[in-house]
Design a protein around this motif. Structure first.
Motif: not given
Length: 322
Positions: A94-122
Motif C-alpha cells: 500500500s505504501l508503495l502504491n501511495i509513493a508511485t501515485g497509484k492511489f490517485g491524487q492523495w498522498t501519505e500526508n492526507d491520512v494519519r498512520f495509527v499503529a503497526t500490527a507486526g512485520a516481516d523482513f526482506g
C-alpha cells in the motif's frame, strides 16, 4: 440505573473529559481493503483479537475491495476523513502504491498512520550450492556487471519485491535499471525457480523461509532488518551490518482519515500501546506469521511518511515515475 459520581468540580471535569474521549470511539471498525482472506483480512483480525480488551465492544471487520487498497484510501480522503471509529489496514505494498501515485491524487500526508500490527523482513536468498557464498560476493558481481546476476521474486518491476533488490543495488551506487530481474507469481514460484536454477538470487521474506531452514536447499545471505532478528534467524547477518544501507520491512498496520478528532486518534493509539504490553498480542502476531514491530502514534506516523518518501525517490530514480 448505573450512577457515575465525581467528588469535586475538578474531578467531575476530569471524569467527564475522560468519558468524552472514550465515547469518540463507540463503534470500532477495521476496514480490510480487499476480499475476505489474504493479508488485509489478517491485519484486521490482529486488531480485532489483539484489542479485544481495549474496547467495550468487538471491533467489526468490514471488507472494501478495489484497487488493492485504492478504493478505501480514496473513501477516507473524501467522505470519511473524520471518522473516529474506523481504522484501515495497510501493507508495505500500500505504501508503495501511495509513493508511485497509484492511489490517485492523495498522498501519505492526507491520512494519519495509527499503529503497526507486526512485520516481516526482506531476505537475500541463494541456493545451497550457489557460487555466491556471501552478500559481498553478490555485490562484487553486480558492481562488475549488474546484468550478470539474475535476481527474481514474486512481483513485477516496481513491486515491493523488486524494491528490495533495487535498494540493495542503490546502496552501492548501481542503477536499479541495469538489474536483470525476473518476475514470478508469488514466493512459491520464485523458490522453485531458484532451486531449478532459473534465477541466482531470490529477494524473499524471512517469514516464508521458516519451513525451509532445515531443508539444506537454500541459504540466507542477509536479512534486510535494522538489527539482527531473534529465534531461528539470529545467526543471519543484516545487510546493514555487512555495510549495505538496504533495509526492507514488510509492514502491516493501520491508518485513519486525516481529519479524525485528536481524542479518537489518541484512543486508538493508546489501545494499541496497551495491547503491545500483553503476551496475548505477541501470541496473536506469532500465530499470524508476523514478528513484533510495535509502534504507534506520532513516531509511527513520521516513520511511515519518511519510508514512503524513500520509496518515491527510488521509483523516480528507476524511471517508474516522473
Amino acid at each position: 440505573m448505573k450512577l457515575f459520581t465525581c467528588a469535586s468540580a475538578l474531578a467531575a471535569a476530569l471524569c467527564f473529559g475522560s468519558l468524552a474521549q472514550a465515547a469518540e470511539v463507540d463503534k470500532p471498525e477495521c476496514i480490510a481493503p480487499a476480499q475476505p482472506g489474504g493479508g488485509f483480512d489478517l491485519t484486521c483480525r490482529i486488531a480485532q483479537q489483539g484489542l479485544a480488551d481495549q474496547f467495550d465492544r468487538p471491533i467489526q471487520v468490514t471488507f472494501m475491495p478495489g484497487g488493492i487498497g485504492a478504493v478505501a484510501f480514496n473513501l477516507f480522503n473524501t467522505t470519511r476523513t473524520d471518522d473516529p471509529n474506523a481504522i484501515v489496514a495497510f501493507s508495505s505494498g500500500s505504501l508503495l502504491n501511495i509513493a508511485t501515485g497509484k492511489f490517485g491524487q492523495w498522498t501519505e500526508n492526507d491520512v494519519r498512520f495509527v499503529a503497526t500490527a507486526g512485520a516481516d523482513f526482506g531476505a537475500v536468498v541463494v541456493r545451497a550450492d550457489s557460487k555466491f557464498e556471501t552478500l559481498d560476493d553478490v555485490i562484487a558481481a553486480v558492481k562488475d556487471n549488474a546484468g550478470s546476476v539474475v535476481f527474481g521474486a514474486g512481483g513485477s518491476v516496481g513491486s515491493q519485491d523488486w524494491m528490495k533488490a533495487a535498494l540493495l543495488l542503490r546502496s552501492v551506487d548501481v542503477d536499479p535499471k541495469t538489474m536483470r530481474y525476473v518476475a514470478f507469481d508469488g514466493g512459491g514460484e520464485s523458490i522453485a525457480a531458484l532451486l531449478g536454477g532459473s534465477i541466482e538470487v531470490y529477494m524473499g521474506d524471512v517469514g516464508e523461509m521458516v519451513p525451509h531452514l532445515g531443508s539444506g536447499d537454500m541459504r540466507i545471505l542477509a536479512v534486510m532488518s535494522d538489527e539482527r532478528l531473534d529465534g531461528p534467524f539470529a545467526e543471519f547477518p543484516t545487510a546493514k551490518e555487512l555495510g549495505y544501507d538496504a533495509e526492507w520491512i514488510i509492514l502491516r498496520g493501520f491508518y485513519m482519515g486525516g481529519d479524525v478528532p485528536e481524542a479518537a486518534y489518541d484512543t486508538w493509539v493508546n489501545a494499541f500501546e496497551a495491547a503491545y504490553q500483553t503476551p496475548e498480542f505477541a501470541k496473536i502476531q506469532e500465530e499470524k506469521g508476523l514478528m513484533p514491530l510495535n509502534m504507534a502514534g506520532a513516531e509511527m506516523d513520521a516513520s511511515i511518511k519518511e519510508r514512503i518518501g524513500r520509496m518515491r525517490d527510488i521509483a523516480r530514480e528507476a524511471g517508474l515515475i516522473e
